[in-house]
Design an enzyme around this catalytic site. Structure first.
Site, PDB file in Angstrom:
ATOM      1  N   LYS A 175       0.837  -1.200   0.000  1.00 29.10           N
ATOM      2  CA  LYS A 175       0.000   0.000   0.000  1.00 29.10           C
ATOM      3  C   LYS A 175       0.876   1.255   0.000  1.00 29.10           C
ATOM      4  O   LYS A 175       1.737   1.407   0.869  1.00 29.10           O
ATOM      5  CB  LYS A 175      -0.925  -0.019   1.213  1.00 29.10           C
ATOM      6  CG  LYS A 175      -1.829  -1.245   1.252  1.00 29.10           C
ATOM      7  CD  LYS A 175      -2.534  -1.395   2.576  1.00 29.10           C
ATOM      8  CE  LYS A 175      -1.587  -1.721   3.704  1.00 29.10           C
ATOM      9  NZ  LYS A 175      -2.290  -2.065   4.974  1.00 29.10           N
ATOM     10  N   THR A 207      -9.084   8.163   8.534  1.00 29.48           N
ATOM     11  CA  THR A 207      -8.557   6.975   7.864  1.00 29.48           C
ATOM     12  C   THR A 207      -8.174   5.881   8.860  1.00 29.48           C
ATOM     13  O   THR A 207      -7.440   4.964   8.502  1.00 29.48           O
ATOM     14  CB  THR A 207      -7.322   7.348   7.025  1.00 29.48           C
ATOM     15  OG1 THR A 207      -6.342   7.964   7.894  1.00 29.48           O
ATOM     16  CG2 THR A 207      -7.673   8.294   5.895  1.00 29.48           C
ATOM     17  N   GLY A 209      -8.039   2.609  10.628  1.00 30.48           N
ATOM     18  CA  GLY A 209      -8.496   1.257  10.321  1.00 30.48           C
ATOM     19  C   GLY A 209      -8.503   0.902   8.854  1.00 30.48           C
ATOM     20  O   GLY A 209      -9.019  -0.162   8.484  1.00 30.48           O
ATOM     21  N   THR A 210      -7.926   1.739   8.001  1.00 26.95           N
ATOM     22  CA  THR A 210      -7.952   1.426   6.566  1.00 26.95           C
ATOM     23  C   THR A 210      -7.202   0.134   6.256  1.00 26.95           C
ATOM     24  O   THR A 210      -7.640  -0.657   5.416  1.00 26.95           O
ATOM     25  CB  THR A 210      -7.355   2.578   5.742  1.00 26.95           C
ATOM     26  OG1 THR A 210      -6.075   2.931   6.281  1.00 26.95           O
ATOM     27  CG2 THR A 210      -8.259   3.784   5.750  1.00 26.95           C
ATOM     28  N   GLY A 211      -6.067  -0.096   6.930  1.00 26.49           N
ATOM     29  CA  GLY A 211      -5.300  -1.303   6.662  1.00 26.49           C
ATOM     30  C   GLY A 211      -6.037  -2.559   7.079  1.00 26.49           C
ATOM     31  O   GLY A 211      -6.095  -3.546   6.320  1.00 26.49           O
ATOM     32  N   CYS A 212      -6.610  -2.553   8.272  1.00 24.60           N
ATOM     33  CA  CYS A 212      -7.396  -3.690   8.745  1.00 24.60           C
ATOM     34  C   CYS A 212      -8.573  -3.945   7.809  1.00 24.60           C
ATOM     35  O   CYS A 212      -8.864  -5.087   7.437  1.00 24.60           O
ATOM     36  CB  CYS A 212      -7.929  -3.413  10.147  1.00 24.60           C
ATOM     37  SG  CYS A 212      -6.701  -3.001  11.391  1.00 24.60           S
TER      38      CYS A 212
END
Length: 272
Positions: A175, A207, A209-212
């Site tokens: 990412k 933003t 928690g975008t990765g989870c």
């Protein structure tokens, strides 16, 4: 409802990341989420204030009971915190879910800077988790820490992704949101080549928690039988929609609207 995903990750008391985001994302995409909680965190949009790890034997028990009864079409890992936790999770995957695709999100540091993976556990993560991953989903700081490659541009991203493939992951979704600029590029690298995804950056502080969310959305797609590239494309579209619809909660990095796919008005018309 289609596709069962077992998620091993930490709990976020603020509801924006961790297990809470994972469950919301899988549900919003029509899947079923089961969980093995690896740690409790006390946090809100301003940061993490405390972490309490769950005993490894109890993590194993959570996973074993789900896999022996409900089963899983895909697995997703998030915050694993320390080496004993990594060993517990990987051991159960090897024993009870060999061949089930694993989306591994190598959560290392929270947005506010709090360390969520102990420093002495990084080597355990590389040695035990990466070879089990159908796809690894690091952000750029995580990729640098795992691959030992400095990333300052898209060429650096490609080098880091290749290094992570050599460590054993079968695919890497790297990412690029940490790079500056008005465009965001993500790379999906596999031994057969690299797919490039590019979109305009959404300027917002909401933003958390975008990765989870992205990793769980990919896992939902794999659980539903989608090809990896298609699962990634749908997951990215979902996350962007959730960011754009973020409710603006909190004083810091606020949560997404994980329910962006849900239409309450349609439910009302059906008699809800």
């Amino acid at each position: 409802m289609k596709g069962k995903v077992l998620i091993a990750a930490g709990s976020d008391s603020g509801g924006g990341a961790g297990i809470q985001a994972d469950i919301k994302a899988v549900t919003a995409l029509g899947g079923f989420a089961a969980t093995a909680i690896t740690a409790l965190t006390a946090q809100n949009t301003l940061g993490v204030q405390g972490v309490v790890p769950v005993a490894p034997d109890f993590i194993r028990l959570q996973m074993r009971l789900v896999l022996e009864d409900i089963g899983a079409d895909a697995l997703k890992t998030g915050m694993l915190h320390d080496a004993p936790t990594i060993e517990a999770v990987c051991g159960e995957i090897e024993a009870l879910a060999p061949g089930v695709p694993l989306v591994a999100d190598p959560v290392m540091v929270a947005k506010g800077g709090h360390r969520l993976l102990e420093e002495d556990a990084v080597e355990s993560l590389k040695r035990r988790l990466l070879p089990l991953a159908a796809v690894l989903t690091p952000n750029l700081p995580e990729a640098e820490a795992l691959a030992g490659v400095e990333v300052r541009d898209e060429a650096g991203m490609a080098r880091a992704a290749e290094a992570l493939l050599r460590l054993g992951a079968r695919a890497v979704l790297l990412k690029g949101g940490h790079l500056p600029g008005s465009r965001v590029v993500d790379l999906l690298a596999t031994p057969s080549g690299t797919d490039r995804f590019e979109d305009a950056r959404i300027e917002t502080r909401h933003t958390h928690g975008t990765g989870c969310t992205l990793a769980s959305a990919v896992a939902a797609g794999l659980a539903q039988g989608m090809a990896l590239r298609d699962a990634v494309a749908r997951a990215r579209f979902y996350v962007r929609a959730a960011i754009a619809a973020a409710p603006g909660y909190g004083k810091g990095h606020g949560p997404l609207d994980h329910g962006v796919t849900i239409d309450p008005e349609r439910l009302r018309l059906l008699g809800g």
